[in-house]
Design an enzyme around this catalytic site. Structure first.
Site, PDB file in Angstrom:
ATOM      1  N   GLY A 178     148.398  81.462  89.621  1.00  0.00           N
ATOM      2  CA  GLY A 178     148.544  81.680  88.178  1.00  0.00           C
ATOM      3  C   GLY A 178     147.204  81.918  87.512  1.00  0.00           C
ATOM      4  O   GLY A 178     146.999  81.601  86.342  1.00  0.00           O
ATOM      5  N   GLY A 218     146.855  83.650  84.114  1.00  0.00           N
ATOM      6  CA  GLY A 218     147.573  83.070  82.982  1.00  0.00           C
ATOM      7  C   GLY A 218     146.650  82.408  81.969  1.00  0.00           C
ATOM      8  O   GLY A 218     145.423  82.450  82.105  1.00  0.00           O
ATOM      9  N   GLN A 219     147.281  81.793  80.968  1.00  0.00           N
ATOM     10  CA  GLN A 219     146.503  81.210  79.862  1.00  0.00           C
ATOM     11  C   GLN A 219     145.496  80.179  80.367  1.00  0.00           C
ATOM     12  O   GLN A 219     144.316  80.236  80.036  1.00  0.00           O
ATOM     13  CB  GLN A 219     147.447  80.556  78.844  1.00  0.00           C
ATOM     14  CG  GLN A 219     146.713  80.034  77.615  1.00  0.00           C
ATOM     15  CD  GLN A 219     147.526  79.037  76.803  1.00  0.00           C
ATOM     16  OE1 GLN A 219     148.540  78.510  77.249  1.00  0.00           O
ATOM     17  NE2 GLN A 219     147.075  78.785  75.586  1.00  0.00           N
ATOM     18  N   ASP A 229     152.843  85.869  95.695  1.00  0.00           N
ATOM     19  CA  ASP A 229     154.133  85.580  95.058  1.00  0.00           C
ATOM     20  C   ASP A 229     154.528  84.191  95.555  1.00  0.00           C
ATOM     21  O   ASP A 229     154.890  84.036  96.732  1.00  0.00           O
ATOM     22  CB  ASP A 229     155.165  86.636  95.476  1.00  0.00           C
ATOM     23  CG  ASP A 229     156.556  86.327  94.942  1.00  0.00           C
ATOM     24  OD1 ASP A 229     156.767  85.214  94.401  1.00  0.00           O
ATOM     25  OD2 ASP A 229     157.437  87.203  95.068  1.00  0.00           O
ATOM     26  N   TYR A 265     162.877  74.639  82.094  1.00  0.00           N
ATOM     27  CA  TYR A 265     161.446  74.386  82.318  1.00  0.00           C
ATOM     28  C   TYR A 265     161.196  72.886  82.475  1.00  0.00           C
ATOM     29  O   TYR A 265     160.518  72.443  83.404  1.00  0.00           O
ATOM     30  CB  TYR A 265     160.664  74.955  81.134  1.00  0.00           C
ATOM     31  CG  TYR A 265     159.180  74.708  81.163  1.00  0.00           C
ATOM     32  CD1 TYR A 265     158.355  75.332  82.090  1.00  0.00           C
ATOM     33  CD2 TYR A 265     158.582  73.850  80.229  1.00  0.00           C
ATOM     34  CE1 TYR A 265     156.992  75.113  82.085  1.00  0.00           C
ATOM     35  CE2 TYR A 265     157.221  73.627  80.220  1.00  0.00           C
ATOM     36  CZ  TYR A 265     156.431  74.264  81.149  1.00  0.00           C
ATOM     37  OH  TYR A 265     155.077  74.049  81.149  1.00  0.00           O
ATOM     38  N   LYS A 290     159.869  70.582  85.590  1.00  0.00           N
ATOM     39  CA  LYS A 290     158.647  69.772  85.470  1.00  0.00           C
ATOM     40  C   LYS A 290     158.905  68.340  85.929  1.00  0.00           C
ATOM     41  O   LYS A 290     158.074  67.740  86.618  1.00  0.00           O
ATOM     42  CB  LYS A 290     158.102  69.821  84.039  1.00  0.00           C
ATOM     43  CG  LYS A 290     157.433  71.150  83.706  1.00  0.00           C
ATOM     44  CD  LYS A 290     156.217  71.384  84.601  1.00  0.00           C
ATOM     45  CE  LYS A 290     155.705  72.791  84.544  1.00  0.00           C
ATOM     46  NZ  LYS A 290     154.648  73.086  85.513  1.00  0.00           N
TER      47      LYS A 290
HETATM   48  N1  SER Z   1     153.253  75.037  76.309  1.00  0.00           N
HETATM   49  C1  SER Z   1     154.424  74.891  77.131  1.00  0.00           C
HETATM   50  C2  SER Z   1     155.585  75.582  76.572  1.00  0.00           C
HETATM   51  O1  SER Z   1     155.634  75.692  75.373  1.00  0.00           O
HETATM   52  C3  SER Z   1     154.743  73.445  77.293  1.00  0.00           C
HETATM   53  O2  SER Z   1     154.290  72.985  78.491  1.00  0.00           O
HETATM   54  O3  SER Z   1     156.445  75.979  77.283  1.00  0.00           O
END
Ligand code: SER
Length: 325
Positions: free
Chosen positions: A13, A16-17, A58, A148, A152
């Site tokens: 990743g 990513g941010q 991937d 999500y 987690k």
């Molecule tokens: N920043 C993330 C989200 O908004 C939270 O872990 O999905």
């Protein structure tokens, strides 16, 4: 443990941010050639590409991880590749596949090769509407309502399982919303707290997708990076928790963030048009008790709302002036 225990690091990743900035910080700390950045489809930034090795992976295809790990003799993985909460609600099957099977593949590759350590971030999304919302305790109800969040919680449990069952040193924090000036977040619920800065600089106005009174825990990128590195360098014997540390820096409402920006840009205006992400935000805590992280590995954030806002506007303002955003 010391810096030298980690000799070859892989960051998934990495475009990513968090990955885009964490990779560069790790390269500065451990040496450019010792940190392999891996992305999925996004092309890496110039800074990422030119400062060290870059590969495509991937994470749902284990052999692509194995190839890179074996090519560079990787002994430590920062596993950041994931689908965030808002996209996860639009594509729950994809979120499960990437977040769960991706993590499982990373852990298995690490276990099979006897790796030193794996970092895998969790999130405030691990909590749910039945969790106490203020000063949320370390040990509490974990009943998220988003895919999500489900991944987690399962990821935390899996990480802790790999530690106790196989002795693989898996560590992780429950990150709050992350605010940063380099790379935009990709499809999370806390994205408004980043977008608002870009829109304030470019158009002096923003339409926010959560209500003005929505309070969420947030963190500025330098603290996000510090947390990852400090936890990974912490002495294992001090850790009672492993893949599930609560972590906090600041909490504010969307309205308070807009007011703080207005102190710097007086003509800035913000409107509020909540969408489906409001419900997700309402299921997450307002503030977090991170005393376990403070006690076990000395966590302490540097940035509050005022310091973060000033720095964000300064950095983005300069990039805007140069035509960079
Ligand atoms: N920043 C993330 C989200 O908004 C939270 O872990 O999905």
């Amino acid at each position: 443990m010391s810096k030298s225990d980690m000799t070859k690091i892989l960051v998934t990743g990495a475009c990513g941010q968090i990955g885009s900035e964490l990779t560069l910080a790790l390269r500065r700390r451990y040496g450019n050639d010792n940190v392999v950045a891996a992305g999925h489809k996004t092309q890496p930034s110039k800074a990422l590409r030119e400062s060290g090795p870059f590969e495509f992976i991937d994470v749902t295809r284990r052999e692509t991880i194995e190839e890179v790990v074996d090519k560079y003799d990787v002994d430590t993985i920062y596993h950041l590749a994931a689908i965030l909460s808002a996209i996860g609600e639009q594509k729950p099957q994809l979120a499960w596949n990437v977040n769960m099977n991706g993590l499982y593949n990373v852990l298995e590759v690490a276990r099979e090769r006897g790796m030193v350590r794996v970092f895998c971030p969790s999130s405030i999304a691990a909590f749910g509407p039945e969790t106490p919302r203020d000063n949320t305790p370390q040990e509490t109800v974990l009943r998220p309502r988003t895919m999500y969040g489900v991944t987690k919680v399962a990821g935390e449990l899996l990480g802790n399982y790999y530690f106790s069952r196989f002795g693989l040193d898996v560590r992780g924090v429950r990150y709050p919303g992350i605010i940063s000036s380099e790379t935009l977040p990709g499809g999370g619920t806390t994205d408004y707290a980043v977008e608002i800065f870009y829109e304030a600089i470019k158009h002096k106005r923003y339409t926010c997708f959560v209500r003005e009174d929505t309070v969420l825990p947030m963190m500025y990128m330098p603290d996000c990076i510090k947390a990852a590195i400090d936890l990974m360098e912490a002495d294992l014997s001090r850790l009672k928790h492993h893949a599930d540390f609560n972590l906090a820096a600041m909490s504010f409402s969307a309205g308070e963030l807009a007011a703080e920006i207005k102190k710097h840009i007086p003509e800035f205006t913000c409107e509020y048009e909540p969408d489906f992400r409001q419900e997700i935000a309402d299921s997450w805590p307002r503030s977090i008790d991170d005393s376990a992280a403070r006690e076990e590995w000395g966590w302490e954030p540097d940035y509050d709302l005022a310091a973060m806002t000033a720095d964000m506007l300064d950095k983005l303002g300069k990039r805007y002036a140069e035509g960079g955003i």
